[in-house]
Design a protein around this motif. Structure first.
Motif, PDB file in Angstrom:
ATOM      1  N   MET A  30      56.223  62.922 -21.656  1.00  0.00           N
ATOM      2  CA  MET A  30      55.822  62.382 -22.957  1.00  0.00           C
ATOM      3  C   MET A  30      56.523  61.072 -23.258  1.00  0.00           C
ATOM      4  SD  MET A  30      55.649  65.750 -25.369  1.00  0.00           S
ATOM      5  CE  MET A  30      54.216  66.806 -25.230  1.00  0.00           C
ATOM      6  N   PRO A  31      55.828  60.188 -23.953  1.00  0.00           N
ATOM      7  CA  PRO A  31      56.487  58.963 -24.415  1.00  0.00           C
ATOM      8  C   PRO A  31      57.676  59.306 -25.320  1.00  0.00           C
ATOM      9  CG  PRO A  31      54.103  58.811 -24.674  1.00  0.00           C
ATOM     10  CD  PRO A  31      54.410  60.244 -24.320  1.00  0.00           C
ATOM     11  N   PRO A  32      58.602  58.393 -25.498  1.00  0.00           N
ATOM     12  CA  PRO A  32      59.793  58.655 -26.318  1.00  0.00           C
ATOM     13  C   PRO A  32      59.489  59.039 -27.769  1.00  0.00           C
ATOM     14  CG  PRO A  32      60.071  56.632 -25.059  1.00  0.00           C
ATOM     15  CD  PRO A  32      58.654  57.078 -24.855  1.00  0.00           C
ATOM     16  N   SER A  33      58.302  58.722 -28.249  1.00  0.00           N
ATOM     17  CA  SER A  33      57.958  59.043 -29.637  1.00  0.00           C
ATOM     18  C   SER A  33      57.516  60.497 -29.813  1.00  0.00           C
ATOM     19  CB  SER A  33      56.834  58.136 -30.132  1.00  0.00           C
ATOM     20  OG  SER A  33      55.646  58.404 -29.395  1.00  0.00           O
ATOM     21  N   MET A  34      57.545  61.279 -28.736  1.00  0.00           N
ATOM     22  CA  MET A  34      57.116  62.680 -28.789  1.00  0.00           C
ATOM     23  C   MET A  34      58.232  63.579 -28.267  1.00  0.00           C
ATOM     24  SD  MET A  34      53.351  62.184 -27.076  1.00  0.00           S
ATOM     25  CE  MET A  34      52.484  63.557 -27.815  1.00  0.00           C
ATOM     26  N   ALA A  35      58.299  64.794 -28.819  1.00  0.00           N
ATOM     27  CA  ALA A  35      59.227  65.804 -28.318  1.00  0.00           C
ATOM     28  C   ALA A  35      58.522  67.150 -28.361  1.00  0.00           C
ATOM     29  CB  ALA A  35      60.489  65.851 -29.173  1.00  0.00           C
ATOM     30  N   MET A  36      58.614  67.900 -27.256  1.00  0.00           N
ATOM     31  CA  MET A  36      57.916  69.175 -27.175  1.00  0.00           C
ATOM     32  C   MET A  36      58.886  70.344 -27.114  1.00  0.00           C
ATOM     33  SD  MET A  36      55.007  70.500 -24.483  1.00  0.00           S
ATOM     34  CE  MET A  36      56.121  70.808 -23.109  1.00  0.00           C
ATOM     35  N   GLU A  37      58.557  71.370 -27.890  1.00  0.00           N
ATOM     36  CA  GLU A  37      59.253  72.652 -27.836  1.00  0.00           C
ATOM     37  C   GLU A  37      58.240  73.673 -27.338  1.00  0.00           C
ATOM     38  OE1 GLU A  37      61.131  76.078 -30.764  1.00  0.00           O
ATOM     39  OE2 GLU A  37      60.211  74.307 -31.637  1.00  0.00           O
ATOM     40  N   VAL A  38      58.591  74.390 -26.271  1.00  0.00           N
ATOM     41  CA  VAL A  38      57.713  75.449 -25.769  1.00  0.00           C
ATOM     42  C   VAL A  38      57.919  76.692 -26.626  1.00  0.00           C
ATOM     43  CG1 VAL A  38      57.142  76.925 -23.805  1.00  0.00           C
ATOM     44  CG2 VAL A  38      57.720  74.510 -23.426  1.00  0.00           C
ATOM     45  N   ALA A  39      56.836  77.197 -27.193  1.00  0.00           N
ATOM     46  CA  ALA A  39      56.878  78.393 -28.039  1.00  0.00           C
ATOM     47  C   ALA A  39      56.560  79.615 -27.192  1.00  0.00           C
ATOM     48  CB  ALA A  39      55.878  78.268 -29.188  1.00  0.00           C
TER      49      ALA A  39
END
Length: 186
Positions: A30-39
């Motif tokens: 992901m680009p730096p403007s995104m952050a993902m948390e796996v649920a």
């Protein structure tokens, strides 16, 4: 600009899942403007209208709330018997109940990994139909089907294939733009 909060869902519960590896690759791409948390959704029970009549089970309500707060959703899922894994579809069925279901107008990106030659194409088409019905805003292109995935990820789940990393990275860049466009439409 604030960071886009993305929730990742994996259609497989297996620890060593190729789709978990693909989902982790999406998060890392992901680009730096995104952050993902796996649920995690392992605790979601089998849907039962009698249970639903009493209210949402705690695990269902927690996941509904988490997805509702997110700016977008990335789904990586295997294909079981030419379609969506039963337990994963059950989870979607639970979450989609009620007028306030969390998928409505939510940007969604879908990818799949398979040891076979089609890379999970059939599951994506079925999942796109389901997401359409719950009013999710599914990214159309680029599609990512990781065929022969067992040879593209090592034993630690790291992608060893440059072309796959590029495809997933390109999808995440497009998803960043798509999420922004959907937010502007709202």
């Amino acid at each position: 600009m604030s960071t886009l909060d993305i929730v990742g869902l994996c259609g497989s519960l297996r620890t060593g899942s190729l789709n978990r590896a693909a989902l982790n690759l999406a998060g890392a791409s992901m680009p730096p403007s995104m952050a993902m948390e796996v649920a995690e959704w392992r605790e979601i029970p089998v849907f039962d209208a009698d249970v639903f009549a009493e209210g949402y089970p705690a695990a269902v309500q927690a996941l509904r709330d988490r997805i509702r707060r997110a700016d977008g959703l990335v789904i990586a899922t295997p294909e079981y018997n030419f379609s969506i894994p039963g337990a994963f579809k059950n989870m979607i069925d639970w979450l989609s109940r009620g007028e306030d279901q969390p998928f409505a107008h939510k940007p969604v990106a879908i990818l799949s990994a398979s040891p076979g030659p089609l890379g999970g194409a059939r599951v994506q088409y079925d999942l796109r139909r389901v997401m359409l019905f719950v009013n999710a805003m599914v990214l159309v292109k680029p599609e990512v089907f990781i065929a022969g995935a067992a040879a593209k990820f090592d034993a630690q789940g790291q992608c060893t294939d440059e072309t796959t990393r590029k495809f997933v990275g390109d999808q995440m860049k497009a998803f960043e733009k798509w999420t922004g466009a959907v937010k502007r439409m709202a």
